[in-house]
Enzyme design. Structure first.
Site, short mmCIF file in Angstrom:
data_model
loop_
_atom_site.label_atom_id
_atom_site.label_comp_id
_atom_site.label_asym_id
_atom_site.label_seq_id
_atom_site.Cartn_x
_atom_site.Cartn_y
_atom_site.Cartn_z
N LYS A 172 -3.12 -86.58 14.42
CA LYS A 172 -3.69 -85.95 15.61
C LYS A 172 -5.21 -86.20 15.74
O LYS A 172 -5.85 -86.66 14.79
CB LYS A 172 -3.36 -84.46 15.58
CG LYS A 172 -1.86 -84.16 15.70
CD LYS A 172 -1.59 -82.65 15.79
CE LYS A 172 -0.11 -82.36 15.93
NZ LYS A 172 0.16 -80.90 16.10
N TYR A 207 5.25 -83.03 24.70
CA TYR A 207 5.35 -81.62 24.31
C TYR A 207 6.05 -80.77 25.38
O TYR A 207 5.90 -79.55 25.39
CB TYR A 207 3.96 -81.06 24.00
CG TYR A 207 3.47 -81.39 22.60
CD1 TYR A 207 4.16 -80.94 21.48
CD2 TYR A 207 2.32 -82.14 22.40
CE1 TYR A 207 3.72 -81.24 20.19
CE2 TYR A 207 1.87 -82.43 21.12
CZ TYR A 207 2.57 -81.97 20.02
OH TYR A 207 2.14 -82.25 18.75
N PHE A 231 0.23 -71.58 24.52
CA PHE A 231 -0.75 -72.56 24.02
C PHE A 231 -0.54 -73.96 24.61
O PHE A 231 -1.24 -74.89 24.23
CB PHE A 231 -0.69 -72.63 22.49
CG PHE A 231 0.67 -72.97 21.92
CD1 PHE A 231 1.12 -74.27 21.87
CD2 PHE A 231 1.49 -71.96 21.41
CE1 PHE A 231 2.36 -74.59 21.34
CE2 PHE A 231 2.75 -72.27 20.88
CZ PHE A 231 3.18 -73.59 20.85
N ARG A 248 8.54 -83.21 7.02
CA ARG A 248 8.20 -81.81 7.27
C ARG A 248 7.69 -81.15 5.98
O ARG A 248 6.80 -80.32 6.01
CB ARG A 248 9.42 -81.04 7.80
CG ARG A 248 9.94 -81.47 9.16
CD ARG A 248 9.02 -81.22 10.32
NE ARG A 248 8.60 -79.85 10.47
CZ ARG A 248 8.05 -79.38 11.61
NH1 ARG A 248 7.91 -80.15 12.68
NH2 ARG A 248 7.64 -78.15 11.67
N THR A 308 3.30 -75.05 10.13
CA THR A 308 2.50 -75.27 11.35
C THR A 308 1.09 -74.67 11.20
O THR A 308 0.10 -75.30 11.56
CB THR A 308 3.21 -74.62 12.56
OG1 THR A 308 4.55 -75.11 12.61
CG2 THR A 308 2.48 -74.92 13.85
N ARG A 341 -1.19 -80.26 5.81
CA ARG A 341 -1.84 -79.23 6.62
C ARG A 341 -2.66 -78.27 5.76
O ARG A 341 -3.74 -77.85 6.17
CB ARG A 341 -0.78 -78.50 7.45
CG ARG A 341 -0.34 -79.37 8.65
CD ARG A 341 0.90 -78.84 9.31
NE ARG A 341 1.11 -79.40 10.64
CZ ARG A 341 2.23 -79.22 11.34
NH1 ARG A 341 3.22 -78.50 10.84
NH2 ARG A 341 2.35 -79.74 12.54
N ASN A 392 -3.89 -79.23 13.65
CA ASN A 392 -3.23 -79.21 12.34
C ASN A 392 -2.83 -80.61 11.85
O ASN A 392 -1.87 -80.76 11.10
CB ASN A 392 -2.06 -78.22 12.34
CG ASN A 392 -1.00 -78.58 13.37
OD1 ASN A 392 -1.10 -79.60 14.03
ND2 ASN A 392 0.02 -77.75 13.48
N HIS A 404 1.78 -84.34 13.48
CA HIS A 404 3.06 -83.97 14.10
C HIS A 404 4.17 -84.62 13.30
O HIS A 404 4.02 -85.74 12.82
CB HIS A 404 3.14 -84.47 15.55
CG HIS A 404 4.55 -84.43 16.09
ND1 HIS A 404 5.07 -83.29 16.64
CD2 HIS A 404 5.55 -85.35 16.09
CE1 HIS A 404 6.34 -83.52 16.98
NE2 HIS A 404 6.65 -84.77 16.66
N GLU A 416 11.73 -89.17 20.16
CA GLU A 416 10.27 -89.31 20.05
C GLU A 416 9.88 -90.75 19.69
O GLU A 416 8.89 -91.27 20.21
CB GLU A 416 9.74 -88.32 19.01
CG GLU A 416 9.87 -86.87 19.49
CD GLU A 416 9.51 -85.83 18.44
OE1 GLU A 416 9.59 -84.63 18.77
OE2 GLU A 416 9.16 -86.20 17.30
P1 ADP Z 1 5.20 -78.08 14.48
O1 ADP Z 1 4.13 -79.09 14.87
O2 ADP Z 1 5.00 -77.55 13.09
O3 ADP Z 1 6.61 -78.59 14.71
P2 ADP Z 1 5.53 -76.50 16.90
O4 ADP Z 1 6.52 -77.54 17.34
O5 ADP Z 1 5.95 -75.06 16.94
O6 ADP Z 1 5.00 -76.80 15.43
O7 ADP Z 1 4.21 -76.60 17.79
C1 ADP Z 1 3.73 -77.86 18.22
C2 ADP Z 1 2.22 -77.87 18.05
O8 ADP Z 1 1.64 -76.90 18.93
C3 ADP Z 1 1.71 -77.46 16.66
O9 ADP Z 1 1.74 -78.50 15.72
C4 ADP Z 1 0.29 -77.04 16.98
O10 ADP Z 1 -0.57 -78.16 17.18
C5 ADP Z 1 0.48 -76.34 18.31
N1 ADP Z 1 0.72 -74.89 18.15
C6 ADP Z 1 1.84 -74.30 17.69
N2 ADP Z 1 1.72 -72.96 17.66
C7 ADP Z 1 0.48 -72.69 18.14
C8 ADP Z 1 -0.27 -71.49 18.37
N3 ADP Z 1 0.25 -70.30 18.10
N4 ADP Z 1 -1.53 -71.61 18.87
C9 ADP Z 1 -2.06 -72.83 19.14
N5 ADP Z 1 -1.41 -74.00 18.96
C10 ADP Z 1 -0.17 -73.94 18.45
MG MG Z 2 7.51 -79.12 16.49
#
Ligand code: ADP
Ligand code: MG
Length: 140
Positions: free
Chosen positions: A11, A51, A59, A87, A93, A104, A114, A117, A128
């Site tokens: 990212k 997304y 968010f 993962r 996350t 992370r 973070n 992805h 994807e």
């Molecule tokens: P992951 O990337 O672990 O699969 P998610 O798919 O739930 O997590 O979320 C996608 C991305 O959205 C996260 O990696 C992060 O960059 C962002 N994100 C998730 N939850 C939050 C939050 N509560 N506040 C801000 N950004 C968030």
């Molecule tokens: Mg995700």
């Protein structure tokens, strides 16, 4: 267990800090192989489309802006049970909840910024990968 593929993004917080090599080394050390990689600057359409599943989340707009805030590195990773393995090395996350030694925990700036992805299922990995790569760009 079978060798499978997953999709990864390094990212904008990581490209800004010039740590794409460090992130990739952690992926490789975990047993994943980079079989496709390119550095791109996501358009709004790409970030919103990628997304789209999060469109209703509070968010979403910030996330789209963040993903467009600098270059990213999109990658296809190959390995034993690649989705789960990736993962695991990514960590939770929210970096505050991530296990020690994960990407992370060691490198992320915040729950949003973070660092990486990773696909959450084999089905989404295939979707994807196809979103960013043509078959002939993937060389295993
Ligand atoms: P992951 O990337 O672990 O699969 P998610 O798919 O739930 O997590 O979320 C996608 C991305 O959205 C996260 O990696 C992060 O960059 C962002 N994100 C998730 N939850 C939050 C939050 N509560 N506040 C801000 N950004 C968030
Ligand atoms: Mg995700």
């Amino acid at each position: 267990m079978a060798v499978t593929r997953t999709f990864s993004i390094i990212k904008p917080d990581a490209t800004r800090r010039n740590i794409t090599g460090k992130v990739t080394a952690m992926l490789e050390e975990a047993g994943l192989r980079v079989v496709a990689s390119k550095r791109i600057h996501m358009t709004k359409d790409q970030a919103e489309g990628f997304y789209g599943v999060h469109r209703e989340r509070p968010f979403f707009n910030d996330l789209v802006q963040f993903m467009m805030s600098g270059p990213v590195v999109v990658q296809v990773l190959e390995g034993e049970d690649a989705v789960a393995l990736n993962r695991k090395v990514m960590g939770a996350t929210n970096p505050a909840n991530a296990d020690a030694g994960t990407i992370r925990k060691e490198l992320a700036e915040s729950i949003e910024a973070n660092t990486v992805h990773g696909s959450d299922s084999e089905e989404n990995a295939a979707i994807e990968i196809a979103f960013f790569f043509k078959p002939d760009e993937i060389v295993g």
